[in-house]
Scaffold this motif. Structure first.
Motif, PDB file in Angstrom:
ATOM      1  N   ASN A  77       0.831  -1.216   0.000  1.00  0.00           N
ATOM      2  CA  ASN A  77       0.000   0.000   0.000  1.00  0.00           C
ATOM      3  C   ASN A  77       0.861   1.259   0.000  1.00  0.00           C
ATOM      4  O   ASN A  77       0.573   2.232   0.719  1.00  0.00           O
ATOM      5  CB  ASN A  77      -0.930   0.012   1.217  1.00  0.00           C
ATOM      6  CG  ASN A  77      -2.396  -0.037   0.840  1.00  0.00           C
ATOM      7  OD1 ASN A  77      -2.770  -0.365  -0.295  1.00  0.00           O
ATOM      8  ND2 ASN A  77      -3.252   0.297   1.781  1.00  0.00           N
ATOM      9  N   THR A  78       1.913   1.243  -0.794  1.00  0.00           N
ATOM     10  CA  THR A  78       2.897   2.307  -0.770  1.00  0.00           C
ATOM     11  C   THR A  78       3.213   2.787  -2.184  1.00  0.00           C
ATOM     12  O   THR A  78       3.301   1.980  -3.109  1.00  0.00           O
ATOM     13  CB  THR A  78       4.190   1.845  -0.082  1.00  0.00           C
ATOM     14  OG1 THR A  78       3.898   1.470   1.268  1.00  0.00           O
ATOM     15  CG2 THR A  78       5.244   2.946  -0.068  1.00  0.00           C
ATOM     16  N   VAL A  79       3.367   4.099  -2.313  1.00  0.00           N
ATOM     17  CA  VAL A  79       3.796   4.715  -3.555  1.00  0.00           C
ATOM     18  C   VAL A  79       5.102   5.458  -3.287  1.00  0.00           C
ATOM     19  O   VAL A  79       5.301   6.006  -2.199  1.00  0.00           O
ATOM     20  CB  VAL A  79       2.716   5.650  -4.136  1.00  0.00           C
ATOM     21  CG1 VAL A  79       2.374   6.787  -3.174  1.00  0.00           C
ATOM     22  CG2 VAL A  79       3.121   6.198  -5.495  1.00  0.00           C
ATOM     23  N   TYR A  80       5.982   5.450  -4.271  1.00  0.00           N
ATOM     24  CA  TYR A  80       7.301   6.054  -4.131  1.00  0.00           C
ATOM     25  C   TYR A  80       7.508   7.121  -5.212  1.00  0.00           C
ATOM     26  O   TYR A  80       6.930   7.052  -6.295  1.00  0.00           O
ATOM     27  CB  TYR A  80       8.400   4.998  -4.293  1.00  0.00           C
ATOM     28  CG  TYR A  80       8.272   3.819  -3.364  1.00  0.00           C
ATOM     29  CD1 TYR A  80       7.653   2.646  -3.792  1.00  0.00           C
ATOM     30  CD2 TYR A  80       8.745   3.874  -2.062  1.00  0.00           C
ATOM     31  CE1 TYR A  80       7.523   1.553  -2.950  1.00  0.00           C
ATOM     32  CE2 TYR A  80       8.625   2.786  -1.212  1.00  0.00           C
ATOM     33  CZ  TYR A  80       8.007   1.626  -1.660  1.00  0.00           C
ATOM     34  OH  TYR A  80       7.876   0.546  -0.814  1.00  0.00           O
ATOM     35  N   LEU A  81       8.363   8.075  -4.900  1.00  0.00           N
ATOM     36  CA  LEU A  81       8.798   9.047  -5.894  1.00  0.00           C
ATOM     37  C   LEU A  81      10.314   9.177  -5.767  1.00  0.00           C
ATOM     38  O   LEU A  81      10.814   9.754  -4.796  1.00  0.00           O
ATOM     39  CB  LEU A  81       8.121  10.404  -5.702  1.00  0.00           C
ATOM     40  CG  LEU A  81       8.424  11.430  -6.792  1.00  0.00           C
ATOM     41  CD1 LEU A  81       7.801  10.989  -8.121  1.00  0.00           C
ATOM     42  CD2 LEU A  81       7.899  12.808  -6.402  1.00  0.00           C
ATOM     43  N   GLN A  82      11.023   8.613  -6.735  1.00  0.00           N
ATOM     44  CA  GLN A  82      12.477   8.749  -6.794  1.00  0.00           C
ATOM     45  C   GLN A  82      12.797  10.035  -7.541  1.00  0.00           C
ATOM     46  O   GLN A  82      12.399  10.187  -8.702  1.00  0.00           O
ATOM     47  CB  GLN A  82      13.092   7.547  -7.509  1.00  0.00           C
ATOM     48  CG  GLN A  82      14.608   7.625  -7.655  1.00  0.00           C
ATOM     49  CD  GLN A  82      15.333   7.557  -6.319  1.00  0.00           C
ATOM     50  OE1 GLN A  82      14.991   6.751  -5.467  1.00  0.00           O
ATOM     51  NE2 GLN A  82      16.335   8.412  -6.139  1.00  0.00           N
ATOM     52  N   MET A  83      13.507  10.928  -6.877  1.00  0.00           N
ATOM     53  CA  MET A  83      13.817  12.231  -7.448  1.00  0.00           C
ATOM     54  C   MET A  83      15.331  12.354  -7.608  1.00  0.00           C
ATOM     55  O   MET A  83      16.063  12.362  -6.613  1.00  0.00           O
ATOM     56  CB  MET A  83      13.277  13.350  -6.559  1.00  0.00           C
ATOM     57  CG  MET A  83      11.788  13.220  -6.271  1.00  0.00           C
ATOM     58  SD  MET A  83      11.127  14.625  -5.345  1.00  0.00           S
ATOM     59  CE  MET A  83      12.007  14.434  -3.797  1.00  0.00           C
ATOM     60  N   ASN A  84      15.776  12.429  -8.849  1.00  0.00           N
ATOM     61  CA  ASN A  84      17.196  12.570  -9.161  1.00  0.00           C
ATOM     62  C   ASN A  84      17.464  13.926  -9.808  1.00  0.00           C
ATOM     63  O   ASN A  84      16.545  14.592 -10.277  1.00  0.00           O
ATOM     64  CB  ASN A  84      17.638  11.447 -10.100  1.00  0.00           C
ATOM     65  CG  ASN A  84      17.485  10.071  -9.492  1.00  0.00           C
ATOM     66  OD1 ASN A  84      17.592   9.891  -8.272  1.00  0.00           O
ATOM     67  ND2 ASN A  84      17.223   9.085 -10.324  1.00  0.00           N
ATOM     68  N   SER A  85      18.730  14.300  -9.842  1.00  0.00           N
ATOM     69  CA  SER A  85      19.137  15.568 -10.474  1.00  0.00           C
ATOM     70  C   SER A  85      18.265  16.719  -9.981  1.00  0.00           C
ATOM     71  O   SER A  85      17.761  17.522 -10.779  1.00  0.00           O
ATOM     72  CB  SER A  85      19.058  15.446 -12.000  1.00  0.00           C
ATOM     73  OG  SER A  85      19.875  14.397 -12.461  1.00  0.00           O
TER      74      SER A  85
END
Length: 126
Positions: A77-85
């Motif tokens: 039940n999890t959402v992720y946001l990988q933020m690079n640069s």
């Protein structure tokens, strides 16, 4: 009642990376599009990224394409946001959100939102 709890925000230098997480409790969000919005000081809240119920479709605002990646784990039940640069203009409070209607597309612009998280601050220094 669904509760969304975000984590992973913080202070990072330009060019760095952060990974945001948002976990839902209260009910499963697996049939729903979920996503991330952000609001910078003095600006309106804007859609950043969304992912459809199956994870097979994603949508991003143009300013983050190629730098941010959204993903979800329905079992957790999890959402992720990988933020690079990361850039200074990415500085904002980031909110996760759940669509109110099942089995919609990935974009959440203009969608009725059923639940919002409390927000997590992301600050990018130059």
């Amino acid at each position: 009642q669904v509760q969304l709890v975000e984590s992973g925000g913080g202070l990072v230098q330009a060019g760095g990376s952060l990974r945001l997480s948002c976990t839902a409790s209260g009910r499963t969000f697996s049939p729903y599009t979920v996503g991330w919005f952000r609001q910078a000081p003095g600006k309106e809240r804007e859609f950043v990224a969304g992912i459809n119920w199956s994870g097979g479709s994603t949508s991003y605002v143009d300013s983050v394409k190629g730098r941010f990646t959204i993903s979800r784990d329905n079992a957790k039940n999890t959402v992720y946001l990988q933020m690079n640069s990361l850039k200074p203009e990415d500085t904002a409070v980031y909110y996760c959100a759940v669509d109110s209607i099942r089995f919609q597309g990935a974009t959440m612009m203009g969608r009725p939102i059923a639940n919002w998280g409390q927000g997590t601050q992301v600050t990018v220094s130059s």
